[in-house]
Design an enzyme around this catalytic site. Structure first.
Site, PDB file in Angstrom:
ATOM      1  N   LEU A 238      14.151 -10.389  12.434  1.00 55.17           N
ATOM      2  CA  LEU A 238      15.553 -10.137  12.766  1.00 55.17           C
ATOM      3  C   LEU A 238      15.756  -8.630  12.780  1.00 55.17           C
ATOM      4  CD1 LEU A 238      18.042 -11.909  13.361  1.00 55.17           C
ATOM      5  CD2 LEU A 238      18.758 -11.478  11.012  1.00 55.17           C
ATOM      6  N   HIS A 239      15.664  -8.025  13.951  1.00 50.13           N
ATOM      7  CA  HIS A 239      15.573  -6.571  14.056  1.00 50.13           C
ATOM      8  C   HIS A 239      16.913  -5.872  13.801  1.00 50.13           C
ATOM      9  CE1 HIS A 239      11.479  -7.005  15.393  1.00 50.13           C
ATOM     10  NE2 HIS A 239      11.834  -7.734  16.432  1.00 50.13           N
ATOM     11  N   ASP A 240      17.791  -5.856  14.788  1.00 53.68           N
ATOM     12  CA  ASP A 240      19.020  -5.067  14.686  1.00 53.68           C
ATOM     13  C   ASP A 240      19.922  -5.456  13.515  1.00 53.68           C
ATOM     14  OD1 ASP A 240      18.129  -3.727  16.929  1.00 53.68           O
ATOM     15  OD2 ASP A 240      19.353  -4.893  18.322  1.00 53.68           O
TER      16      ASP A 240
END
Length: 317
Positions: A238-240
């Site tokens: 889950l990047h951003d």
């Protein structure tokens, strides 16, 4: 937390990052700017407008850079789906509102010029083009920025190329300019975001809520989990939203001082971020780099925010 400006290239994980901040009482969301990255500037702006409306916000959206500083755009719709908003079926409703008449560079410049010293945090979840341009044109405005919290880079390997994470590769000159500006930088790279996992269980939880809004988000989550293998959903970083979560729950993250240099050559290493943690013995630090997170707790709090936006009678309804 205080005043926050969000700069994004909305795809889906930028949208979830916005959901994390939406209606948080500790955040004063001053404005949102868009940039080419995951998709064209037309798509990232339309996606952001739709997300702002879905979240029940009235924050202005300002169209930003359509090209990086020194190369052609590097979009990844082939991976993320049409418009960088791949879905198993349902889509976020198109926004009824329009973008601001003021572009991103003018709007961010005006916001920083009116701000108290070190009072604005910029959450950047895409290439750093807009921010770099503002600081190139008006270097004195660095004094108004508390920090730039950026999802990008990596202390290890890349994802867009072997060496480079996508946001860094998409405009490495912009990141280099930010590092040279004197602004405090907090980098949330792949080494960190890979500790925060979105899983098939989170998709099931959303579907179990039984609302149309939850189903819309679940269909996008479902696509995201199936990007590698359409037949078999798998946990995905889950990047951003990890960078957004830091703004609300910094105690769940460990950041360390480092010297970051970004590769600007046109070789296979372009966009690589080299992080020297042996500071100040080997180099003077120029950033804080996120090295670890309590991933399960971060993920649980992110999902709580998402659930609050898709459940009747709660925030955003």
């Amino acid at each position: 937390m205080g005043a926050v400006w969000m700069d994004c290239d909305s795809g889906f994980d930028d949208v979830v990052a916005l959901m994390v901040l939406a209606h948080a009482p500790e955040v004063d969301l001053l404005g949102i700017s868009t940039v080419v990255g995951n998709a064209s500037i037309d798509h990232t702006t339309a996606n952001t407008l739709a997300a702002v409306e879905f979240c029940g916000l009235d924050t202005p959206v300002h169209r930003g850079a359509a090209k990086p500083l020194a190369q052609e755009p590097q979009t990844i719709e082939r991976l993320l789906g049409a418009g960088a908003m791949g879905t198993l079926g349902r889509r976020f409703p198109a926004a009824r509102r329009a973008e601001s008449d003021t572009g991103a560079i003018g709007a961010l410049t005006a916001t920083l010029r009116a701000a108290e010293p070190a009072s604005v945090t910029i959450l950047a979840t895409g290439p750093l083009t807009n921010i770099a341009v503002v600081l190139l044109l008006h270097p004195e405005l660095a004094d108004a920025i508390d920090s730039v919290v950026w999802m990008g880079g990596s202390t290890t390997s890349g994802n867009h190329t072997t060496a480079a994470e996508f946001n860094a590769y998409a405009d490495p000159e912009a990141f280099d300019g930010l590092l040279r500006s004197g602004v405090a930088v907090r980098m949330f790279g792949l080494n960190l975001t890979r500790q925060v996992l979105l899983t098939p269980e989170h998709e099931h939880q959303l579907r179990a809520l039984g609302t149309e809004r939850a189903a819309v988000v679940a269909d996008h989550v479902g696509f995201y989990l199936r990007m590698i293998d359409p037949a078999a959903p798998r946990p995905m970083a889950l990047h951003d939203p990890s960078a957004a979560a830091y703004l609300l729950w910094p105690e769940l993250f460990d950041l360390q001082p480092a010297r970051i240099d970004v590769e600007l050559s046109r070789s296979v290493g372009r966009g690589a971020t080299f992080c020297e943690f042996r500071v100040p013995r080997r180099a003077a630090p120029n950033a804080l780099v996120a090295v670890s997170a309590v991933g399960a707790q971060v993920m649980a709090r992110v999902m709580e925010k998402v659930h609050s936006l898709v459940t009747p009678g709660r925030a955003g309804q």
